[in-house]
Every structure is written in structure tokens, then in C-alpha cells.
Write a protein that holds these residues in place. Structure first.
Motif, PDB file in Angstrom:
ATOM      1  N   LEU A 263      13.482   0.088  16.210  1.00 36.83           N
ATOM      2  CA  LEU A 263      13.519  -0.375  15.058  1.00 36.83           C
ATOM      3  C   LEU A 263      12.875   1.055  14.130  1.00 36.83           C
ATOM      4  O   LEU A 263      11.751   1.530  14.438  1.00 36.83           O
ATOM      5  CB  LEU A 263      12.716  -1.444  14.587  1.00 36.83           C
ATOM      6  N   ALA A 264      13.582   1.311  13.207  1.00 33.52           N
ATOM      7  CA  ALA A 264      12.994   2.477  12.455  1.00 33.52           C
ATOM      8  C   ALA A 264      12.997   2.314  11.038  1.00 33.52           C
ATOM      9  O   ALA A 264      13.573   1.506  10.412  1.00 33.52           O
ATOM     10  CB  ALA A 264      13.919   3.744  12.441  1.00 33.52           C
ATOM     11  N   GLN A 265      11.919   2.810  10.144  1.00 34.08           N
ATOM     12  CA  GLN A 265      11.652   2.672   8.896  1.00 34.08           C
ATOM     13  C   GLN A 265      12.294   4.048   8.106  1.00 34.08           C
ATOM     14  O   GLN A 265      11.662   5.029   8.470  1.00 34.08           O
ATOM     15  CB  GLN A 265      10.418   2.470   8.367  1.00 34.08           C
ATOM     16  N   LEU A 266      13.178   3.875   7.327  1.00 34.17           N
ATOM     17  CA  LEU A 266      13.678   5.209   6.609  1.00 34.17           C
ATOM     18  C   LEU A 266      13.301   5.059   5.101  1.00 34.17           C
ATOM     19  O   LEU A 266      13.188   4.017   4.332  1.00 34.17           O
ATOM     20  CB  LEU A 266      15.203   5.030   6.934  1.00 34.17           C
ATOM     21  N   GLY A 267      13.244   6.323   4.531  1.00 35.71           N
ATOM     22  CA  GLY A 267      13.090   6.481   3.062  1.00 35.71           C
ATOM     23  C   GLY A 267      13.067   7.878   2.622  1.00 35.71           C
ATOM     24  O   GLY A 267      12.832   8.794   3.434  1.00 35.71           O
ATOM     25  N   ASN A 268      13.152   8.205   1.342  1.00 39.15           N
ATOM     26  CA  ASN A 268      13.058   9.514   0.894  1.00 39.15           C
ATOM     27  C   ASN A 268      11.543   9.836   1.187  1.00 39.15           C
ATOM     28  O   ASN A 268      10.612   8.961   1.012  1.00 39.15           O
ATOM     29  CB  ASN A 268      13.484   9.634  -0.677  1.00 39.15           C
ATOM     30  N   PRO A 269      11.178  11.215   1.284  1.00 39.20           N
ATOM     31  CA  PRO A 269       9.831  11.484   1.549  1.00 39.20           C
ATOM     32  C   PRO A 269       9.058  11.606   0.369  1.00 39.20           C
ATOM     33  O   PRO A 269       9.032  12.544  -0.417  1.00 39.20           O
ATOM     34  CB  PRO A 269       9.819  13.000   2.327  1.00 39.20           C
ATOM     35  N   ASP A 270       8.413  10.439   0.279  1.00 42.19           N
ATOM     36  CA  ASP A 270       7.588  10.261  -1.102  1.00 42.19           C
ATOM     37  C   ASP A 270       6.469   9.219  -0.843  1.00 42.19           C
ATOM     38  O   ASP A 270       6.917   7.927  -0.355  1.00 42.19           O
ATOM     39  CB  ASP A 270       8.536   9.772  -2.196  1.00 42.19           C
ATOM     40  N   MET A 271       5.255   9.308  -0.777  1.00 40.34           N
ATOM     41  CA  MET A 271       3.977   8.678  -0.526  1.00 40.34           C
ATOM     42  C   MET A 271       4.217   7.220  -1.331  1.00 40.34           C
ATOM     43  O   MET A 271       3.589   6.366  -0.962  1.00 40.34           O
ATOM     44  CB  MET A 271       2.672   9.207  -0.707  1.00 40.34           C
ATOM     45  N   ARG A 272       4.904   7.247  -2.529  1.00 42.90           N
ATOM     46  CA  ARG A 272       4.914   6.036  -3.318  1.00 42.90           C
ATOM     47  C   ARG A 272       5.422   4.933  -2.617  1.00 42.90           C
ATOM     48  O   ARG A 272       4.968   3.805  -2.942  1.00 42.90           O
ATOM     49  CB  ARG A 272       5.372   6.349  -4.784  1.00 42.90           C
ATOM     50  N   THR A 273       6.249   5.146  -1.696  1.00 43.58           N
ATOM     51  CA  THR A 273       6.839   3.835  -0.891  1.00 43.58           C
ATOM     52  C   THR A 273       5.871   3.270  -0.248  1.00 43.58           C
ATOM     53  O   THR A 273       5.886   2.107  -0.128  1.00 43.58           O
ATOM     54  CB  THR A 273       8.001   4.475   0.024  1.00 43.58           C
ATOM     55  N   ALA A 274       5.128   3.940   0.705  1.00 43.34           N
ATOM     56  CA  ALA A 274       4.183   3.406   1.469  1.00 43.34           C
ATOM     57  C   ALA A 274       2.775   2.825   0.469  1.00 43.34           C
ATOM     58  O   ALA A 274       2.454   1.732   0.750  1.00 43.34           O
ATOM     59  CB  ALA A 274       3.463   4.367   2.347  1.00 43.34           C
ATOM     60  N   LEU A 275       2.615   3.497  -0.561  1.00 43.74           N
ATOM     61  CA  LEU A 275       1.576   3.055  -1.430  1.00 43.74           C
ATOM     62  C   LEU A 275       1.801   1.671  -2.043  1.00 43.74           C
ATOM     63  O   LEU A 275       1.197   0.720  -2.108  1.00 43.74           O
ATOM     64  CB  LEU A 275       1.119   4.033  -2.364  1.00 43.74           C
TER      65      LEU A 275
END
Length: 394
Positions: A263-275
Motif C-alpha cells: 500500500l502506498a500513499q501518493l500526492g503532489n509534494p506539498d506538506m499541506r496534505t499531511a498537515l
């Protein structure tokens, strides 16, 4: 007043993580409010944030900056209370009004306030990796005893958190795979790195970060610190935590299960996703990050890390295996070395050499209390400083 869970103490408001956190908060004014903002000594930047977000309390870690903060708040006509010093950081981290604490102070300076928030039972968003590296066992124990919720917001650990079973178990997990971009010097050999400049080392290909963490990414020490973090946060032994270089920085980390699923988590490289994930967990909210366009990406590349050119990753595994205060020595020596590099006092290749020399010379000592770890941290910093002075005289 908003519910306490949605009132946030942001420790390290003027850094890149602080900026991203406040961007997410500003998108949801009916859900979040800022209870406290802190900075080290950047009073003008802190005052500008206070004018916008009107926190209950503003803190400067440097006591010498207190008069400027106090007078600046008065000039703005704000009722925000001004405080200063390490004790003030602990105060806002444990204030009952602040149900959520974002720990984004860079370096060992953020350790005490992060532990205080854990003991106080906060929803604790961990962006200060040094607190976990130096005091991981203490932090996990404090969170358990205080009833805190630890939510990692480093992109890699947040990705693993999202991919693990929702009940918190590790049933069926074979290994954790932390992805690394490889930094700005991926593919180069050691000889090509001898003359790199701080600005070159800070030119990360994918992420916008502070200078210290950018250098850590360039040396792969950042990934080494994340391995140590993962050991404490997720409870797996070092041999089941691996690093793979993924230059696109779209897959933020993966969890490999014994049934063959990954299982992988994908997204654009932007810290706002995790925050945004941490602030709203277990719900999902808009972070302001653009949707991922897989067709535009076209490909994902993976390769093993080059441990010969970038030995900091191996040094981190070594410190993790040694245990005790060894990770504190690793972190302290690295902070001193990176600071010296950014000031032009050390070369890029001197960073891992200095860290290794400190690990060779300092066994680490006990890690049974915060006082023990701070003593080890201070001793390692002194040792690193002495070594740098000798190197510069040669």
C-alpha cells in the motif's frame, strides 16, 4: 470560542511547516483557531502573523527578543499576551485551551515542549523529527501515559500512518518503505561533491524547505533520521524499515504486507496534505493542494540509495542499532556540522565525516530521562565544535 480540539498552538510558526499549517488553518476559519504562535527570534515575522491570526498568546524562545514582541503587539493594538523563554513554550504546549499542538520547532530546541504536550494529552502533530530521534522512547511513553494522540506530519511518516491498519495494529506488516527523493545530488559520486556550495545543497528538486532540512536531504541524513523516527512511531525493528530512492517524490512511502500487498500513499509534494490530514484526522478536509495528475507524471522510478556517496544514512542505522544516547550524538553532531557548512566553515563531504568521528568518540550515554539526553546532546555539540576547530586549523 471554538472547541478546544480545534484550537491550535503552533510551535515554530515562522518556519516552512508553520507557514503551511497556517495556510490550511486559514482555509477553514469555522473549524480552527490559533491559540498560540511561537518563534525563536524573528519578531517582525511573528508580529505579522499575530496581526493576521490574533492568537491568545505569542512566544519568542529568545528572551532578549521579548521587549520587541511586547511593544510590537501593543503597537498593533492586539490583546495577544507576550511571553518569552523555554518555559513559555512549555506553557502554551500544555495550556488546556490548546487541544492541538503542532510541534514544528527545528532541532533539539523543540524537544522539551513536544514532550510537555505529550504528557498533557494533546493531539500532537509531530513535525519536529529531532524530538523523536533524541527522545523517541520517552515521547511514546509520555503520550501513552498522558493519553496524547501522536500524528506524524513528516510526509513519509504520515504516508505510513495512512497505509497501516486503522486499528493501530501491525498485523501482517512485513516492512516499511520510506521513499527518498535522492536530493539535488542524486547520481553524483563523492568526487563531484567536494566543492558544492550551501546554495546548491539547499536547491531541493521537489520540496520547498528550510536550509537545514534541505542540507539533510542532500546528505540523506534526513532519511536516516526518519528511519529512527519510524522505529519509535511504528514499533518495527530497524531491519524491517528500508529506504528506496524515488526521485519524483509522488509516492511518499509504502507499507509491504505479508500477503504480497503493498500500500502506498501518493500526492503532489506539498506538506499541506499531511498537515491537513493531521489537523482533521480521522476526517478529510481541503488542503489547497492540487489534485494529482497521474497521466502527466507518466512514470515512477525507484533505485537503492547510494550509501558510499551518502554515508549519513548508514550512520543513522548504526546509531539506531547502538541505542541509548547514540541517536542524540548523531543528531547533535549533524546539526553542528550542517550549521558549519551553511556558514562556509566546512565542506559538504565533511558533514558525514564529522558525524562519524563524533559517534566513534562518544558512546552516547544513558537515555533514561530528558536530562540524560540533553546532557548527551550538549556533550556531542561541544565535541563536534572542537573537532571543527581542529579541522579548520589544519
Amino acid at each position: 470560542m471554538a472547541r478546544p480540539l480545534n484550537t491550535i498552538a503552533l510551535l515554530g510558526a515562522t518556519g516552512s511547516i508553520g507557514s503551511s499549517t497556517l495556510d490550511v488553518v486559514a482555509r477553514h476559519p469555522d473549524r480552527f483557531r490559533i491559540g498560540a504562535l511561537t518563534a525563536n527570534g524573528r519578531v517582525d515575522a511573528l508580529l505579522a502573523l499575530c496581526a493576521r491570526f490574533r492568537p491568545d498568546t505569542a512566544v519568542v524562545a529568545d528572551p532578549a527578543a521579548y521587549p520587541a514582541l511586547r511593544d510590537g503587539l501593543a503597537d498593533l493594538g492586539l490583546s495577544t499576551r507576550a511571553l518569552a523563554g523555554p518555559a513559555a513554550l512549555d506553557e502554551v504546549a500544555t495550556d488546556p485551551v490548546n487541544g492541538t499542538v503542532v510541534a514544528a520547532i527545528v532541532g533539539a530546541a523543540g524537544m522539551a515542549s513536544t514532550l510537555a504536550a505529550a504528557r498533557a494529552g494533546k493531539r500532537l502533530l509531530l513535525a519536529n523529527k529531532e524530538s523523536v530521534v533524541l527522545a523517541g522512547d520517552l515521547l511514546v511513553r509520555a503520550a501513552r501515559e498522558g493519553g496524547a494522540t501522536l500524528l506524524p506530519v513528516d510526509s513519509e511518516h504520515n504516508a505510513i500512518f495512512q497505509c497501516l491498519p486503522a486499528d493501530g495494529s501491525r498485523q501482517g506488516v512485513r516492512r516499511l518503505l520510506l521513499t527518498a527523493s535522492g536530493g539535488p545530488f542524486r547520481g553524483r559520486d563523492r568526487a563531484a561533491l567536494a566543492a558544492v556550495t550551501p546554495d546548491q545543497a539547499c536547491a531541493h528538486p521537489n520540496w520547498s524547505m528550510g536550509r537545514k532540512i534541505s542540507v539533510d536531504s542532500a546528505t540523506l541524513m534526513n532519511k536516516g533520521l526518519e528511519v529512527i523516527e519510524a522505529r519509535h512511531l511504528f514499533g518495527l525493528p530497524p531491519e524491517r524499515i528500508e529506504v528506496v530512492v524515488h526521485p519524483q517524490s509522488v509516492i511518499h512511502s509504502l507499507v509491504d504486507y505479508i500477503d504480497g500487498s503493498v500500500l502506498a500513499q501518493l500526492g503532489n509534494p506539498d506538506m499541506r496534505t499531511a498537515l491537513a490530514h493531521g489537523l482533521a484526522w480521522p476526517e478529510r478536509i481541503d488542503s489547497g493542494v492540487a489534485p494529482l495528475d497521474l497521466a502527466a507524471l507518466a512514470r515512477f522510478d525507484f533505485e537503492p540509495p547510494d550509501l558510499e556517496t551518502f554515508p549519513c544514512l548508514s550512520l543513522a542505522y548504526r546509531a539506531l542499532e547502538a541505542g541509548g544516547g547514540a541517536p542524540a550524538v548523531l543528531n547533535a553532531a549533524n546539526e553542528v556540522a550542517v550549521s558549519a557548512f551553511l556558514q562556509g566553515k566546512l565542506g559538504f563531504l565533511d558533514i558525514p565525516d564529522l558525524v562519524q568521528a563524533c559517534l566513534d568518540a562518544h558512546p552516547g550515554g544513558p537515555a533514561d530521562s530528558l536530562e540524560d539526553l540533553l546532557e548527551t546532546d550538549a556533550a556531542a555539540r561541544r565535541l563536534a565544535g572542537e573537532m571543527i576547530a581542529r579541522m579548520r586549523r589544519q
